[in-house]
Design an enzyme around this catalytic site. Sequence first.
Site, short mmCIF file in Angstrom:
data_model
loop_
_atom_site.label_atom_id
_atom_site.label_comp_id
_atom_site.label_asym_id
_atom_site.label_seq_id
_atom_site.Cartn_x
_atom_site.Cartn_y
_atom_site.Cartn_z
N ASP A 258 -33.33 -15.16 -23.52
CA ASP A 258 -32.67 -13.85 -23.54
C ASP A 258 -33.37 -12.83 -24.44
OD1 ASP A 258 -30.71 -14.64 -21.73
OD2 ASP A 258 -29.40 -15.40 -23.30
N GLU A 259 -34.66 -13.01 -24.65
CA GLU A 259 -35.40 -12.08 -25.50
C GLU A 259 -36.63 -11.50 -24.80
OE1 GLU A 259 -36.26 -13.54 -29.39
OE2 GLU A 259 -34.21 -14.24 -29.75
#
Length: 315
Positions: A258-259
């Site tokens: 999620d980055e």
Amino acid sequence: MSRKLLKLAQSKYACLRIHGPDEKGILAANSHLLDKFGCSILKTEQYTDPQLNHFYQRSLFYYTSPTSTEPTTNYTNIHHGFHLNHKMEIEYELSQMKNRFGLQMVKVDWRDVTKKMAIFVSKYDHCLWEILLRHKAKELDCEISAVVSNHPDLRSVVQGFGIPFHVFPVEEENKRIQEEREIALLKDECCKVDLIVLARYMQVLSDRFLDSFEPDQIINIHHSFLPAFKGAHPYQKAYERGVKLVGATAHYVTQDLDEGPIIDQDVIRVTHRDSAKDLVRKGRSIERNVLLNAIEAHLAHRIITHENKCIVFHD
């Protein structure tokens, strides 16, 4: 019809994307190159990052189809209405320009082949419905080759749109072999996807799966509370915390969970009057819109990814 209008009617358009260290003359060089081959520039956007001194450009340009007065005996030299050798010459001269200016990317997307997309989904269906309906309305410039899920629940929804639905139940002990089967499906000639969309797919893809595709080939959507409220029931946790904003983030998937580079985001204000269910409803609405924005930007070649950042040009 005037010659100019006739030429426009017989044209297709392509997209040129460039990025690299900013140098004087880059824009002039590629504009002159396209003009040399009779291409007409429809729109050009550029941006220079003042801190990095890094240049980004996206240009849409028309390339002309052969007219009825041109010889058509050599059909092997024609590719979707444009001489194949012209495309090769343009790409060769662009590669020369790339070397001359020390650019990191110079890429032409001729937009003459329909992109193929696969959707990964679990049980939440709001993003899936939005994509399927928009695709049916011909608002997405792609073909949906397959929908992949780790649950059978949405089979009837997907098959109702005439799209193949594939179920790969995933457990800890079979995750590797199931991902191998998914990769084989996505790379098969009948599917051969250009884009994978995780439409609320509730599985973490392994590094091996991600390494099987390009860094900007997989898009994910999630709520924008992260890094807060990780795990299950984020909206309930947000409600209990009394948040004043809910939102969504669409990004390319990387090995850092999620980055990845952010493509699109949006938020909406909430108050103490909103229940946890209200937060879920409002959050899902934003998730649908943000994910569609990201898909549209990707399909239109409006994104340039540099390091862990997306430059997203206007439509």
